[in-house]
Write an enzyme that holds these catalytic residues in place. Structure first.
Site, PDB file in Angstrom:
ATOM      1  N   CYS A   1       0.841  -1.199   0.000  1.00  0.00           N
ATOM      2  CA  CYS A   1       0.000   0.000   0.000  1.00  0.00           C
ATOM      3  C   CYS A   1       0.873   1.245   0.000  1.00  0.00           C
ATOM      4  O   CYS A   1       2.063   1.187   0.331  1.00  0.00           O
ATOM      5  CB  CYS A   1      -0.930   0.019   1.209  1.00  0.00           C
ATOM      6  SG  CYS A   1      -0.049   0.126   2.775  1.00  0.00           S
TER       7      CYS A   1
ATOM      8  N   CYS B   1       2.484   2.019   3.353  1.00  0.00           N
ATOM      9  CA  CYS B   1       3.696   1.237   3.650  1.00  0.00           C
ATOM     10  C   CYS B   1       4.905   1.861   2.946  1.00  0.00           C
ATOM     11  O   CYS B   1       6.007   1.889   3.496  1.00  0.00           O
ATOM     12  CB  CYS B   1       3.540  -0.200   3.164  1.00  0.00           C
ATOM     13  SG  CYS B   1       2.048  -0.978   3.764  1.00  0.00           S
TER      14      CYS B   1
ATOM     15  N   ASP C   1      -1.269  21.902 -35.129  1.00  0.00           N
ATOM     16  CA  ASP C   1      -0.368  22.600 -36.043  1.00  0.00           C
ATOM     17  C   ASP C   1      -0.478  21.862 -37.386  1.00  0.00           C
ATOM     18  O   ASP C   1      -0.530  20.638 -37.420  1.00  0.00           O
ATOM     19  CB  ASP C   1       1.063  22.520 -35.494  1.00  0.00           C
ATOM     20  CG  ASP C   1       2.067  23.130 -36.446  1.00  0.00           C
ATOM     21  OD1 ASP C   1       1.760  24.184 -37.013  1.00  0.00           O
ATOM     22  OD2 ASP C   1       3.153  22.540 -36.621  1.00  0.00           O
TER      23      ASP C   1
END
Length: 708
Positions: free
Chosen positions: A20, A23, A400
Site C-alpha cells: 500500500c 507502507c 499545427d
C-alpha cells in the site's frame, strides 16, 4: 523528488513487496533515518526508492523489514516473482485460517466457553495479525491513525469483549485483503516491467575483425552492432549497411513493420524481421529511447493526479474522524441512554473496521498506474496522473498543420504546360531552383531527381533572386523566370483567362503554384503541396465523434488553409498565423473551453504547446525534445493514437470517479446499519475487503482498452 532532475545524483533501487501507499511512506521515512542517508524518496507506482548517500542493500531491507521488503539494484536483472500462493506473506494467512477452522470445530464439539477454542482463536489472531499489530501499536503510540491502527484497536477490542471468533476472522480477512491488494498492484506494475524485458541485455559487436557478444552496459557510442534476422536490437543507432523491415510496436505502438535502410534511425527493443543490419550505436544503454520511455513512465506514476491529492487530503481527516465516531458510538449510548456496554462497544469496533480507508486510498493510484502502463505499451507516453485526467477532460484540440496534419514534406502534385516538353521545362525549373532558397524548391528538385532529369548539367548564369516574388536566370541565352503570379503580372500585365482559371482552381485545392515563364509568355504551372497524412481525416472524424472540437492552426494563406481544413473535416481553421499568434489563439480557446490540447512536433510551436492544458507531441521516438517537453508524446509519427489516448483517459477518469463514489458509498451504507444495531464485525470486514477488491478489479479493466 519534486525536482526529478536531482535524481541524477541519487542511486535507484527496485523494491519488491509494497502492499500500500502508506507502507511505501513508512519505508521512505525509515530510509531517511538511516545513517549515511542524505535524502530518500519512494516511488510507490514504480516500486522504486531513490537514495542519496552511502547505504547498502542489507540496510535498506532492514528499513523495510516491517513489510518484509526485498531490495535490488536498479540495473540488476529482474528476479522472478514467486507464485502468489507461495509468497511468504501469505503462508501466515494459511496457518491462521487453519487454526481458525480447527478452533471453530472444537468450539462446536466442546462448547464456545471451553478454553481450547479460545486459545486457538488467540493463536490465530497472533499469527495472522503479528505484523499488523506491530505497525498499528507503533502508529497508536505516535497518534498516527491509518488502517493498521484502526484494525489493531478493533481486533484487540473484540478479544477484550470476548468476541474471539470474529476477531480472528477479521484478522484473516484483512490479511487476504492486503494480499489481494499487493497482487493487483503487482499486476498493474507488470505493464511497465514488461517494457524492461523488451530489449536484449547482450548485443553482437564487431571490433576490428572480431564479432563478440557484449553486455549492453559495456557497449560504447560508435560501436558496430550486427543484427541478424529475427533478433531484437539492443541499442539505438543508425543503419550503416543493409535493408530490412523492423517491427517497432514496442516503441511506437505501430503493428505494421517499417522498412529501414542506410542512414535510417533504429531503436532498442525493435525486432529485425528480414535482412542483416549493421548499425552504428548512437546512444549508451541508459540513454536509449526505450530506457527514456521506461524512466519517464515510472516518474509519471509518482506524479499524483488531482483526484489522488483530494483522496489523500480527505483520508488525512477522515480516519481520525472515524476513530472519534467509533468512540462516541461505544461510550455515549451506555452512559446516557442506558445501553448495554458490550453491545455498543462491539458496534464501535465494527465502525472502526468499516471505516478503514483501504478502498478509498487505492481508488486512484491503481487506476493511474494501470492506464499509464497500458498507454506506454501502445506507443503513448503520458507524463503523469494530472495529464491523464486533463486529457480525459479535453473539450478542444488545436493542430499545427505542417508536420502534424500534413507530412511536412512538400511534393509536386500538378504540372500544367502551355509551351514545350514537360521534361525539358522541369529540367530548366530544377536547374534554376537549385540556386533558390525557397522552401518549395526542394519538391521540384526531388521530382527532377526521381525522373532522372540531368538538371545539374544545365549551364546557367546571371542568376538573380527577386525578393518575395521569385528568381530568374539565363539558360541557352534566354532569360527564364520562376515565381509567383504577382511577378508575372509585373512582366506581362494581365494573364490569359484560361490560365487564370486554372491557377485559381489549383489554389482552391490548397496548392501553392509556381510559374515558369519568360518575359513574354507563361510556359508552365507547377503546383506544390504539403501532402496530407493518410490518417488525418479519419482521426479528425473520430475526435469529432467523441465530441472534441478540432481546430487547425497554420501560417499558410487562408485559401490554402481552408482547402486543407475542408478535406480533413476540422471544425475551424486559423490561417496566416505567426508563432505568437498561435499562442494567443490557444489562450483564447482556453478562455472558451478551459481544457485545450495543442498537437505539434514537440520542437516548433513550443510556446503554444507549453501554454495549452495538455501539450501533445508527435514522433516522440525520434525526438528527444518531444519526450522531454511534451505532457503526452505519441511515439509514432502519426495521429492514429490520439483518439485511443482520449478514450483511455476518459475511461480512467470514469473509473476513478466510480471507485471514489463506491468506496465512500459502501462505507456510508454500512455505517447506517449502526442505527438499528445491525452492524457486525463480519459485515464491516466484508464491506471493507469487498470494496477494496472491487475498486482494484475495476481499475484493472483499463488494461483491456485497446486502439480501435
Amino acid at each position: 523528488m519534486s525536482e526529478l532532475l536531482t535524481k541524477e545524483e541519487m542511486k535507484a533501487y527496485r523494491v519488491q513487496g509494497f502492499s500500500c501507499a502508506g507502507c511505501a511512506k513508512t519505508f521512505e521515512n525509515n530510509v531517511k533515518k538511516l545513517h549515511g542517508v542524505e535524502e530518500a524518496e519512494v516511488n510507490f507506482g514504480a516500486s522504486k526508492v531513490y537514495v542519496k548517500g552511502k547505504i547498502t542493500i542489507e540496510e535498506l531491507e532492514k528499513a523495510g523489514s516491517f513489510e518484509n521488503l526485498k531490495v535490488r539494484d536498479e540495473k540488476d536483472q529482474k528476479v522472478a516473482h514467486e507464485p502468489f500462493w507461495k509468497q511468504k506473506e501469505n503462508i501466515k494467512v494459511y496457518i491462521s485460517a487453519l487454526l481458525l477452522l480447527v478452533s471453530w470445530f472444537l468450539g462446536k464439539q466442546l462448547g464456545e466457553e471451553h478454553f481450547l477454542p479460545t486459545i486457538g482463536y488467540a493463536t490465530s489472531i497472533l499469527i495472522g495479525g503479528y505484523t499488523l499489530f506491530i505497525k498499528g501499536l507503533r502508529n497508536l503510540s505516535r497518534l498516527q491513525f491509518d488502517m493498521n491502527t484502526l484494525m489493531t484497536i478493533a481486533i484487540i477490542g473484540a478479544a477484550i469483549i470476548g468476541e474471539w471468533l470474529e476477531g480472528a476472522t477479521v484478522v484473516i480477512l484483512f490479511a487476504i485483503s492486503e494480499a489481494l491488494e499487493r497482487y493487483s498492484m503487482d499486476k498493474a506494475r507488470q505493464s511497465i516491467e514488461s517494457l524492461m524485458d523488451i530489449a536484449p541485455k547482450q548485443a553482437l559487436i564487431r571490433r576490428g575483425n572480431q564479432e563478440v557478444s557484449i553486455h549492453v552496459d559495456d557497449i560504447q557510442i560508435g560501436d558496430l552492432m550486427i543484427v541478424k534476422p529475427g533478433q531484437k536490437l539492443a541499442m539505438d543507432g543508425t543503419v550503416l549497411k543493409g535493408t530490412s523491415t523492423l517491427n517497432q510496436a514496442a516503441i511506437t505502438g505501430e503493428s505494421i513493420p517499417v522498412i529501414k535502410t542506410v542512414n535510417d534511425e533504429v531503436f532498442a527493443g525493435t525486432l529485425n524481421e528480414e535482412g542483416l543490419l549493421e548499425v552504428s550505436v548512437t546512444k549508451r544503454a541508459e540513454d536509449t529511447t526505450l530506457s527514456k520511455i521506461i524512466h519517464l513512465v515510472e516518474e509519471a506514476q509518482a506524479e499524483r493526479a488531482p483526484s489522488q491529492a483530494f483522496v489523500d487530503k480527505f483520508a488525512k481527516y477522515y480516519t481520525p474522524a472515524i476513530v472519534i465516531l467509533a468512540m462516541f458510538i461505544a461510550v455515549i449510548p451506555p452512559l446516557f441512554i442506558g445501553g448495554d456496554w458490550s453491545s455498543w462497544v462491539y458496534q464501535g469496533l465494527a465502525v472502526l473496521v468499516v471505516g478503514c480507508p483501504c478502498a478509498l486510498v487505492v481508488s486512484t493510484p491503481v487506476a493511474v498506474v494501470t492506464a499509464i502502463g497500458n498507454a506506454a505499451k501502445n506507443g503513448v507516453l503520458i507524463k503523469g496522473g494530472i495529464y491523464l485526467e486533463e486529457t480525459g477532460n479535453l473539450k478542444s484540440i488545436a493542430f499545427d498543420k505542417t508536420g502534424t496534419i500534413t507530412k511536412g514534406i512538400p511534393a509536386v502534385t500538378d504540372i500544367v504546360t502551355y509551351s514545350g516538353n514537360e521534361d525539358e521545362l522541369m529540367t530548366i525549373t530544377a536547374a534554376i531552383e537549385k540556386g533558390s532558397q525557397h522552401p518549395l524548391s526542394s519538391a521540384i528538385i526531388r521530382l527532377a531527381e526521381e525522373k532522372g532529369l540531368l538538371f545539374n548539367d544545365v549551364f546557367m548564369d546571371e542568376f538573380q533572386s527577386i525578393t518575395g516574388k521569385g528568381v530568374k536566370a539565363k539558360i541557352n541565352n534566354k532569360i527564364y523566370y520562376v515565381g509567383s503570379l504577382s511577378l508575372f503580372r509585373e512582366l506581362h500585365g494581365q494573364i490569359k483567362s484560361n490560365q487564370k482559371e486554372k491557377l485559381s482552381q489549383l489554389q482552391t485545392a490548397g496548392k501553392t503554384v509556381m510559374i515558369l515563364g519568360t518575359e513574354t509568355e507563361i510556359l508552365a504551372f507547377i503546383a506544390v503541396a504539403d501532402e496530407i497524412r493518410a490518417s488525418s481525416k479519419t482521426v479528425i472524424s473520430k475526435l469529432n465523434h467523441l465530441g472534441v472540437d478540432t481546430v487547425m492552426l497554420t501560417g499558410d494563406n487562408r485559401q490554402t488553409a481552408n482547402a486543407i481544413g475542408q478535406q480533413i473535416g476540422v471544425a475551424d481553421v486559423k490561417a496566416d498565423l505567426l508563432p505568437e499568434d498561435k499562442l494567443t489563439f490557444i489562450k483564447e480557446l482556453q478562455g472558451k473551453h478551459q481544457h485545450v490540447a495543442m498537437v505539434g512536433d514537440g520542437i516548433n510551436d513550443a510556446p503554444a504547446l507549453a501554454a495549452s492544458t495538455v501539450g501533445i507531441a508527435m514522433g516522440g521516438a525520434g525526438t528527444d525534445t518531444a519526450l522531454e517537453t511534451a505532457d503526452v508524446a505519441l511515439m509514432s509519427d502519426d495521429l492514429n493514437k490520439l483518439p485511443y489516448t482520449i478514450q483511455l483517459s476518459r475511461k480512467a477518469l470514469t473509473i476513478i470517479k466510480q471507485n471514489i463514489t463506491f468506496s465512500l458509498g459502501i462505507k456510508a451504507l454500512a455505517l447506517w446499519l449502526v442505527v438499528p444495531g445491525w452492524l457486525t464485525l463480519w459485515i464491516a470486514i466484508f464491506a471493507d475487503m469487498g470494496a477494496t477488491l472491487l475498486v482494484t478489479l475495476n481499475s484493472l479493466r483499463l488494461l483491456r482498452i485497446k486502439e480501435k
